[in-house]
Write a protein that holds these residues in place. Structure first.
Motif, PDB file in Angstrom:
ATOM      1  N   GLN A 270      14.788  22.203 -14.002  1.00 27.47           N
ATOM      2  CA  GLN A 270      14.362  21.838 -12.593  1.00 27.47           C
ATOM      3  C   GLN A 270      14.532  22.911 -11.632  1.00 27.47           C
ATOM      4  OE1 GLN A 270      16.241  18.305 -10.719  1.00 27.47           O
ATOM      5  NE2 GLN A 270      14.220  17.875  -9.760  1.00 27.47           N
TER       6      GLN A 270
ATOM      7  N   GLY B  65      13.881  10.742 -13.206  1.00 27.61           N
ATOM      8  CA  GLY B  65      13.370  12.130 -12.851  1.00 27.61           C
ATOM      9  C   GLY B  65      13.598  12.705 -13.981  1.00 27.61           C
ATOM     10  N   VAL B  66      14.473  14.107 -13.839  1.00 29.09           N
ATOM     11  CA  VAL B  66      14.412  14.898 -14.703  1.00 29.09           C
ATOM     12  C   VAL B  66      15.621  14.567 -15.679  1.00 29.09           C
ATOM     13  CG1 VAL B  66      15.928  16.493 -13.510  1.00 29.09           C
ATOM     14  CG2 VAL B  66      14.461  17.677 -15.057  1.00 29.09           C
TER      15      VAL B  66
ATOM     16  N   ALA C 291      10.183   7.951 -11.744  1.00 33.00           N
ATOM     17  CA  ALA C 291       9.971   9.281 -11.096  1.00 33.00           C
ATOM     18  C   ALA C 291       9.404   9.149  -9.844  1.00 33.00           C
ATOM     19  CB  ALA C 291       9.147  10.203 -11.949  1.00 33.00           C
ATOM     20  N   LYS C 292       9.286  10.300  -8.922  1.00 29.89           N
ATOM     21  CA  LYS C 292       8.759  10.388  -7.645  1.00 29.89           C
ATOM     22  C   LYS C 292       7.452   9.758  -7.744  1.00 29.89           C
ATOM     23  CE  LYS C 292      10.641  14.625  -6.172  1.00 29.89           C
ATOM     24  NZ  LYS C 292      11.972  14.567  -7.089  1.00 29.89           N
TER      25      LYS C 292
ATOM     26  N   ASP D 267       8.048   6.128  -7.307  1.00 29.33           N
ATOM     27  CA  ASP D 267       8.371   5.809  -5.856  1.00 29.33           C
ATOM     28  C   ASP D 267       7.058   5.784  -5.151  1.00 29.33           C
ATOM     29  OD1 ASP D 267      10.719   6.816  -7.198  1.00 29.33           O
ATOM     30  OD2 ASP D 267      11.249   8.294  -5.686  1.00 29.33           O
TER      31      ASP D 267
ATOM     32  N   PHE E 104      11.947   1.487  -7.576  1.00 23.12           N
ATOM     33  CA  PHE E 104      13.003   2.177  -8.373  1.00 23.12           C
ATOM     34  C   PHE E 104      13.272   1.609  -9.722  1.00 23.12           C
ATOM     35  CE2 PHE E 104      15.938   3.995  -4.555  1.00 23.12           C
ATOM     36  CZ  PHE E 104      14.936   4.959  -4.437  1.00 23.12           C
ATOM     37  N   VAL E 105      13.794   2.584 -10.729  1.00 21.94           N
ATOM     38  CA  VAL E 105      14.124   1.751 -11.941  1.00 21.94           C
ATOM     39  C   VAL E 105      14.900   0.637 -12.082  1.00 21.94           C
ATOM     40  CG1 VAL E 105      13.727   3.807 -13.600  1.00 21.94           C
ATOM     41  CG2 VAL E 105      16.031   3.592 -12.011  1.00 21.94           C
TER      42      VAL E 105
ATOM     43  N   ILE F  57      20.356   8.084 -17.615  1.00 18.39           N
ATOM     44  CA  ILE F  57      20.434   9.550 -17.093  1.00 18.39           C
ATOM     45  C   ILE F  57      19.657   9.810 -16.021  1.00 18.39           C
ATOM     46  CG2 ILE F  57      20.693  11.818 -17.714  1.00 18.39           C
ATOM     47  CD1 ILE F  57      21.174  11.220 -20.688  1.00 18.39           C
ATOM     48  N   GLY F  58      20.195  10.335 -15.037  1.00 23.13           N
ATOM     49  CA  GLY F  58      19.204  10.584 -13.794  1.00 23.13           C
ATOM     50  C   GLY F  58      20.246  11.000 -12.703  1.00 23.13           C
TER      51      GLY F  58
ATOM     52  N   ASN G 218      23.983   2.678  -9.506  1.00 26.21           N
ATOM     53  CA  ASN G 218      23.351   1.600  -9.345  1.00 26.21           C
ATOM     54  C   ASN G 218      23.124   0.805 -10.491  1.00 26.21           C
ATOM     55  OD1 ASN G 218      23.724   1.779  -6.527  1.00 26.21           O
ATOM     56  ND2 ASN G 218      21.801   2.527  -6.274  1.00 26.21           N
TER      57      ASN G 218
ATOM     58  N   SER H   5      25.242  10.495 -18.432  1.00 27.91           N
ATOM     59  CA  SER H   5      25.406  12.044 -18.779  1.00 27.91           C
ATOM     60  C   SER H   5      25.772  12.649 -17.450  1.00 27.91           C
ATOM     61  CB  SER H   5      24.157  12.581 -19.069  1.00 27.91           C
ATOM     62  OG  SER H   5      24.262  14.179 -19.213  1.00 27.91           O
TER      63      SER H   5
ATOM     64  N   ASN I 120      25.794  15.850 -16.837  1.00 28.01           N
ATOM     65  CA  ASN I 120      25.421  17.154 -16.955  1.00 28.01           C
ATOM     66  C   ASN I 120      25.386  17.750 -15.227  1.00 28.01           C
ATOM     67  OD1 ASN I 120      23.476  19.371 -16.895  1.00 28.01           O
ATOM     68  ND2 ASN I 120      23.133  18.566 -19.130  1.00 28.01           N
ATOM     69  N   PRO I 121      24.792  17.292 -14.355  1.00 25.39           N
ATOM     70  CA  PRO I 121      24.513  17.888 -12.985  1.00 25.39           C
ATOM     71  C   PRO I 121      25.694  18.354 -12.182  1.00 25.39           C
ATOM     72  CG  PRO I 121      24.160  15.449 -12.861  1.00 25.39           C
ATOM     73  CD  PRO I 121      24.212  15.643 -14.333  1.00 25.39           C
TER      74      PRO I 121
HETATM   75  P1  NAD Z   1      14.508  11.764  -8.164  1.00 29.04           P
HETATM   76  O1  NAD Z   1      15.346  11.577  -7.051  1.00 29.04           O
HETATM   77  O2  NAD Z   1      13.033  11.722  -8.142  1.00 29.04           O
HETATM   78  O3  NAD Z   1      14.669  10.140  -8.712  1.00 29.04           O
HETATM   79  C1  NAD Z   1      14.225   9.582  -9.982  1.00 29.04           C
HETATM   80  C2  NAD Z   1      14.170   8.365 -10.105  1.00 29.04           C
HETATM   81  O4  NAD Z   1      15.665   7.675  -9.998  1.00 29.04           O
HETATM   82  C3  NAD Z   1      13.684   7.457  -8.949  1.00 29.04           C
HETATM   83  O5  NAD Z   1      12.245   7.519  -9.352  1.00 29.04           O
HETATM   84  C4  NAD Z   1      14.195   5.976  -8.938  1.00 29.04           C
HETATM   85  O6  NAD Z   1      13.659   5.227 -10.054  1.00 29.04           O
HETATM   86  C5  NAD Z   1      15.520   6.465  -9.264  1.00 29.04           C
HETATM   87  N1  NAD Z   1      16.584   6.389  -8.219  1.00 29.04           N
HETATM   88  C6  NAD Z   1      16.467   7.358  -7.346  1.00 29.04           C
HETATM   89  N2  NAD Z   1      17.260   7.074  -6.458  1.00 29.04           N
HETATM   90  C7  NAD Z   1      17.821   5.779  -6.727  1.00 29.04           C
HETATM   91  C8  NAD Z   1      18.762   4.941  -5.865  1.00 29.04           C
HETATM   92  N3  NAD Z   1      19.248   5.059  -4.758  1.00 29.04           N
HETATM   93  N4  NAD Z   1      18.734   3.610  -6.688  1.00 29.04           N
HETATM   94  C9  NAD Z   1      18.272   3.415  -7.790  1.00 29.04           C
HETATM   95  N5  NAD Z   1      17.384   4.290  -8.399  1.00 29.04           N
HETATM   96  C10 NAD Z   1      17.238   5.461  -7.948  1.00 29.04           C
HETATM   97  O7  NAD Z   1      15.076  12.307  -9.297  1.00 29.04           O
HETATM   98  P2  NAD Z   1      14.842  14.275  -9.664  1.00 29.04           P
HETATM   99  O8  NAD Z   1      14.465  14.698  -8.413  1.00 29.04           O
HETATM  100  O9  NAD Z   1      14.032  14.320 -10.911  1.00 29.04           O
HETATM  101  O10 NAD Z   1      16.229  14.284 -10.352  1.00 29.04           O
HETATM  102  C11 NAD Z   1      17.134  15.050  -9.725  1.00 29.04           C
HETATM  103  C12 NAD Z   1      18.529  14.641  -9.977  1.00 29.04           C
HETATM  104  O11 NAD Z   1      18.578  14.369 -11.300  1.00 29.04           O
HETATM  105  C13 NAD Z   1      19.635  15.528  -9.411  1.00 29.04           C
HETATM  106  O12 NAD Z   1      20.466  15.107  -8.700  1.00 29.04           O
HETATM  107  C14 NAD Z   1      20.020  15.953 -10.931  1.00 29.04           C
HETATM  108  O13 NAD Z   1      21.227  16.528 -10.673  1.00 29.04           O
HETATM  109  C15 NAD Z   1      19.919  14.842 -11.648  1.00 29.04           C
HETATM  110  N6  NAD Z   1      19.952  14.969 -13.005  1.00 29.04           N
HETATM  111  C16 NAD Z   1      21.051  14.468 -13.864  1.00 29.04           C
HETATM  112  C17 NAD Z   1      21.038  14.712 -15.045  1.00 29.04           C
HETATM  113  C18 NAD Z   1      22.204  14.175 -15.732  1.00 29.04           C
HETATM  114  O14 NAD Z   1      22.603  14.487 -16.893  1.00 29.04           O
HETATM  115  N7  NAD Z   1      22.779  12.873 -15.290  1.00 29.04           N
HETATM  116  C19 NAD Z   1      20.249  15.579 -15.761  1.00 29.04           C
HETATM  117  C20 NAD Z   1      19.379  16.392 -15.071  1.00 29.04           C
HETATM  118  C21 NAD Z   1      18.995  16.103 -13.602  1.00 29.04           C
END
Ligand code: NAD
Ligand code: FES
Length: 273
Positions: free
Chosen positions: A62, A105-106, A131-132, A155, A164-165, A184-185, A192, A207, A209-210
């Motif tokens: 990303q 998301g990613v 995802a968004k 979203d 949201f999920v 993972i997100g 949450n 995970s 990872n970030p």
């Molecule tokens: P995003 O901000 O678009 O969110 C993706 C989804 O997460 C949303 O559509 C929603 O369903 C959920 N979400 C977001 N905020 C929430 C909340 N407050 N409560 C409940 N659900 C919520 O995601 P993006 O821009 O694709 O991802 C970017 C983030 O993902 C970065 O912070 C990145 O560091 C993280 N990431 C995490 C990992 C991991 O291993 N955990 C890997 C890659 C990226």
């Protein structure tokens, strides 16, 4: 030097690269990551290995910072300076009948190799993926091959349920019993999800990872406090049981480098989003 065999722009923010790296590919297990350095002066980018075959690995990146934006400028046939790995602890597949997975998301990219492994070992998987918008939903075809049911949220409501999920998760847990969860997100999403799963005593893996930077156990950025004890995501993870993780500390640490990223983005002529 590592050749890019394939590049796909999955959406305006996310690229997929298939990279020729036979030694890394041969030793890859689900949950492993690589450190990528785009050029000699580049910083180290930790990225999960999404898939591998006998000679190549696939990563998904990303465009969030200076280096991932630099990586995004590479095309098929170009070379990447370094691809080091496989690193991190591979996941240990547990004996699970019904798994609920939640991708944000990613975060879908590192989740996929885990679900593929669980599917191969006979686990039935329900996936909630958010995802968004429609364009930012990743790997939907691949998830369809390994999941029984997929619940989509966006979203903006462009596809699936608007929201949201976590809203769908509450409904699923009322309807059906699961014995394990992986999420993972974004950190706030994983925090949450964990709060909801706790009400159902549902063990949950995440995970981290970030929060990694150098991926070698040297920089200390991936330090995570679990039940008051320090752990390092890049050495002991990146996958952990979520119970006892201090997510608030991680969320505040993730903001440390915002100012420096802003300066780097100005150098690249890019915006901060
Ligand atoms: P995003 O901000 O678009 O969110 C993706 C989804 O997460 C949303 O559509 C929603 O369903 C959920 N979400 C977001 N905020 C929430 C909340 N407050 N409560 C409940 N659900 C919520 O995601 P993006 O821009 O694709 O991802 C970017 C983030 O993902 C970065 O912070 C990145 O560091 C993280 N990431 C995490 C990992 C991991 O291993 N955990 C890997 C890659 C990226
Ligand atoms: Fe630097 Fe783990 S990423 S110590």
């Amino acid at each position: 030097m590592y050749e890019i065999l394939e590049k796909l722009e999955l959406n305006k923010d996310v690229d997929l690269f298939k990279i020729k790296a036979p030694l890394v590919a041969k030793n890859t297990k689900p949950g492993n990551f690589v450190i990528v350095r785009v050029d000699k002066l580049g910083e180290r980018i930790p990225l999960t290995i999404v898939e591998s075959d006998s000679e190549s690995i696939t990563i998904i990146s990303q465009k969030v910072g200076f280096s991932t934006k630099l990586l995004s400028k590479k095309e098929k046939g170009d070379f990447i300076e370094d691809v080091v790995g496989p690193l991190g602890e591979a996941i240990k597949i547990k004996n699970i009948k019904n798994l609920i997975a939640i991708a944000g998301g990613v975060g879908a990219a590192p989740l996929y190799p885990q679900l593929k492994s669980y599917h191969s070992s006979g686990t039935k998987i329900d996936l909630i993926i958010g995802a968004k918008d429609k364009e930012h939903l990743l790997l939907m075809d691949k998830f369809a091959e390994v999941c029984e049911n997929i619940f989509v949220t966006t979203d903006d409501g462009s596809v699936g349920r608007k929201g949201f999920v976590t809203e769908v998760l509450k409904e699923r847990l009322k309807d059906k019993s699961y014995d394990f969860s992986i999420t993972i997100g974004p950190l706030i999403m994983m925090k949450n999800v964990l709060l909801i799963n706790k009400d159902y005593n549902l063990p949950t893996d995440v995970s981290l990872n970030p929060i990694m930077i150098d991926g070698t156990g040297m920089c200390g950025n991936c330090r995570v406090s679990i039940n008051g004890k320090n752990h390092f995501a890049c050495v002991e993870g990146p996958d952990f049981s979520a119970e006892g993780i201090d997510f608030d500390e991680l969320i505040s640490r993730q903001r440390y480098y915002k100012d420096k990223e802003h300066v780097c983005n100005l150098r690249l002529g890019e915006s901060d989003d």
